[in-house]
Motif scaffolding. Sequence first.
Motif, short mmCIF file in Angstrom:
data_model
loop_
_atom_site.label_atom_id
_atom_site.label_comp_id
_atom_site.label_asym_id
_atom_site.label_seq_id
_atom_site.Cartn_x
_atom_site.Cartn_y
_atom_site.Cartn_z
N VAL A 51 -0.18 3.17 3.47
CA VAL A 51 0.86 2.29 3.72
C VAL A 51 2.04 2.88 4.36
CG1 VAL A 51 2.28 0.35 2.55
CG2 VAL A 51 0.03 0.93 1.87
N PHE A 52 2.41 1.92 5.66
CA PHE A 52 3.64 2.32 6.25
C PHE A 52 4.67 1.40 6.09
CE2 PHE A 52 0.51 4.92 8.84
CZ PHE A 52 0.87 6.15 8.82
N ALA A 53 5.74 1.73 5.45
CA ALA A 53 6.87 0.42 5.04
C ALA A 53 8.13 0.72 5.93
CB ALA A 53 7.05 0.50 3.52
N ALA A 62 5.44 -4.47 1.95
CA ALA A 62 4.37 -3.55 2.08
C ALA A 62 4.14 -2.73 1.01
CB ALA A 62 4.48 -2.72 3.42
N LEU A 63 5.64 -2.43 0.31
CA LEU A 63 5.66 -1.50 -0.83
C LEU A 63 4.73 -2.28 -2.13
CD1 LEU A 63 9.04 -0.17 -0.64
CD2 LEU A 63 7.06 1.11 -0.37
N ALA A 64 5.13 -3.48 -2.21
CA ALA A 64 4.52 -4.36 -3.48
C ALA A 64 3.13 -4.51 -3.36
CB ALA A 64 5.28 -5.68 -3.29
N VAL A 65 2.61 -4.69 -1.89
CA VAL A 65 1.19 -4.62 -1.64
C VAL A 65 0.61 -3.40 -1.95
CG1 VAL A 65 -0.37 -4.65 0.21
CG2 VAL A 65 1.29 -6.57 0.01
N ALA A 66 1.26 -2.30 -1.78
CA ALA A 66 0.69 -0.77 -2.02
C ALA A 66 0.43 -0.75 -3.71
CB ALA A 66 1.60 0.15 -1.55
N ARG A 67 1.74 -1.31 -4.37
CA ARG A 67 1.59 -1.03 -5.93
C ARG A 67 0.45 -2.00 -6.34
NH1 ARG A 67 3.74 -5.02 -8.53
NH2 ARG A 67 5.39 -5.18 -7.15
N LEU A 68 0.28 -3.10 -6.01
CA LEU A 68 -0.76 -4.25 -6.41
C LEU A 68 -2.17 -3.49 -6.04
CD1 LEU A 68 0.82 -7.62 -5.42
CD2 LEU A 68 0.49 -6.57 -7.78
N LEU A 69 -2.42 -2.96 -4.87
CA LEU A 69 -3.66 -2.40 -4.41
C LEU A 69 -3.98 -1.34 -5.29
CD1 LEU A 69 -3.36 -2.59 -0.52
CD2 LEU A 69 -4.96 -3.80 -1.85
N ALA A 70 -3.11 -0.45 -5.67
CA ALA A 70 -3.10 0.82 -6.55
C ALA A 70 -3.69 0.30 -7.88
CB ALA A 70 -1.92 1.62 -6.78
N GLU A 71 -3.05 -1.05 -8.39
CA GLU A 71 -3.28 -1.62 -9.79
C GLU A 71 -5.11 -1.96 -9.76
OE1 GLU A 71 -0.34 -4.21 -10.58
OE2 GLU A 71 1.09 -2.48 -11.08
N GLU A 72 -5.38 -2.31 -8.36
CA GLU A 72 -6.68 -2.83 -8.13
C GLU A 72 -7.76 -1.57 -8.18
OE1 GLU A 72 -8.11 -5.95 -8.42
OE2 GLU A 72 -6.43 -7.01 -8.50
N GLY A 73 -7.26 -0.41 -8.05
CA GLY A 73 -8.23 0.59 -8.19
C GLY A 73 -8.24 1.50 -6.59
N TYR A 74 -7.57 1.07 -5.72
CA TYR A 74 -7.70 1.67 -4.44
C TYR A 74 -6.71 2.80 -4.47
CZ TYR A 74 -9.44 -2.89 -2.69
OH TYR A 74 -10.25 -3.80 -2.25
N ALA A 75 -7.02 3.98 -3.70
CA ALA A 75 -6.55 5.12 -3.49
C ALA A 75 -5.42 4.75 -2.40
CB ALA A 75 -7.48 6.29 -2.92
N VAL A 76 -4.29 4.67 -2.67
CA VAL A 76 -2.95 4.42 -1.61
C VAL A 76 -2.14 5.50 -1.62
CG1 VAL A 76 -1.27 2.55 -1.40
CG2 VAL A 76 -3.21 1.88 -2.64
N SER A 77 -1.91 5.70 -0.11
CA SER A 77 -0.76 6.68 -0.02
C SER A 77 0.40 5.93 0.70
CB SER A 77 -1.31 7.89 0.94
OG SER A 77 -2.20 8.65 0.32
N VAL A 78 1.47 6.14 0.36
CA VAL A 78 2.62 5.18 0.98
C VAL A 78 3.62 6.01 1.64
CG1 VAL A 78 4.54 3.68 0.29
CG2 VAL A 78 2.42 3.80 -1.14
#
Length: 505
Positions: A51-53, A62-78
Amino acid sequence: MKIFTSNQIHELDKYTIEHEPVASIDLMERAAKALTRAIVELWDAHTPIVVFAGAGNNGGDALAVARLLAEEGYAVSVYLFNINNHLSADCETNRKRIADNKRIQCFSEVTQEFEPPKLDADTLVVDGLFGSGLNKPLVGGFATLVKYINQSPATVVSIDMPSGLMTEDNTDNIDACIIRADVTLTLQQKKLSMMFADCQKYIGRLRVLDIRLSQAFIHTAETDFRVVEEADVCRLLRRRADFVHKGDMGHALLVAGSYGMAGASILATRACLRAGVGKVTVHTPARNYDIMQIAVPEAVVQIDREKPMFSESVDAEPYNALGIGPGLGQSESTAIALISQLRRSRIPTVADADALNILALRRAWIQQLPKDMIITPHPKEFDRMQGIPSSSCYERLAKAREMACHLHIYVLLKGHVSALCMPDGKVIFNSTGNSGMATAGSGDVLTGILTALLARGYRQADACIVGMYLHGLAGDLAANDLGKESLVAGDLIEYLPKAFKRIED
């Protein structure tokens, strides 16, 4: 659907916050949830996400999406770009939420130097750098980052707008400094630049996400741009009464065809009849007589004195509408007959094809076009009429609006998304049609449809809205059955009854 300017989009957000009421951070969370649902539908949890914010509210999304995706089990780098050490209030709140979230794989706040991460073919980039508020081209480090993302094999999904693409005018934008998204998830409504052919390479596949912004604002706010929807056409469509006769349904005059181009007059005539007019008279050269009588036995054929071309204007008094241009040719005799016809006609008129090419060669004649006339140029025809090619679709649309207002005519600028420019400066974009309709004769069919609707008694604006929508819908129905590659203009006529029936039902 209305299309708002970037200023109106900001006002819509503000109005929603004040009148729902809802806290701005909660509205951002609502948008982020809609964005996250869309991403989860398209990519599974095995997809690594970067995620580039940016520092504004697009970055907050974008930051909120990153957090929600991480809570869904995705490997997220921000990566949050805070170059000027100033974040919007809601972006700052979401930065704190990200920093406290243990599920985020990597979080980096960039203030000076930046070492970009490796972006592989299986990586999904979430672009949240800049949204709909951008008003100048990207430069410096952000331009470099955009180029890096575009050169990578990663898939890119942009939030609201591809970063670097402005909401309206991109005439002077820098091509290399705009994200080329594979998918754009825009919020609530389409933006003006999304209607233009030259912006599609940045947008990719477009999805509009409803985030429940104020319907009161949307309904009452004035805008110069909107997209026609099926409900609009349903309201405008005239129902055929049970006890009408052909005289009640209008008599159309088509001036079309020349030696070697009888096909254009056939297509326009058949389309005119299929669009429900009571009677069609076709004025065409003598050499087309047998062809017309055989190809369209339902039409009345009126012969020009010259065998190969249109050479004399017609008394249009007995008719309810005139369509002129398909297959006419551009001889000097035809040109003189054309301007004579336009000057003497007092009935609703549609001009297309060679009628427009003739006017482009004699641009002083354009000032003599009768008020409320409809012209239907494709982009190259319109540029020829202007004398100078437009450098962007936005610039061409601006010129078309200016012409419509100055001459008090209707300019239906054809394309994948056709744009109707009206004398009051309003623009209505079509929502039907497909690339299979980019075939010879498609415009002749549209001329026939519009002429029929005018003869039926539709006002010019209504005829254009209904006509372009049905023309595109017939193309969509045909493409659904036949595919786009094999579509020909005659297919549009064959599927026009199905288009009418769909709207009537």
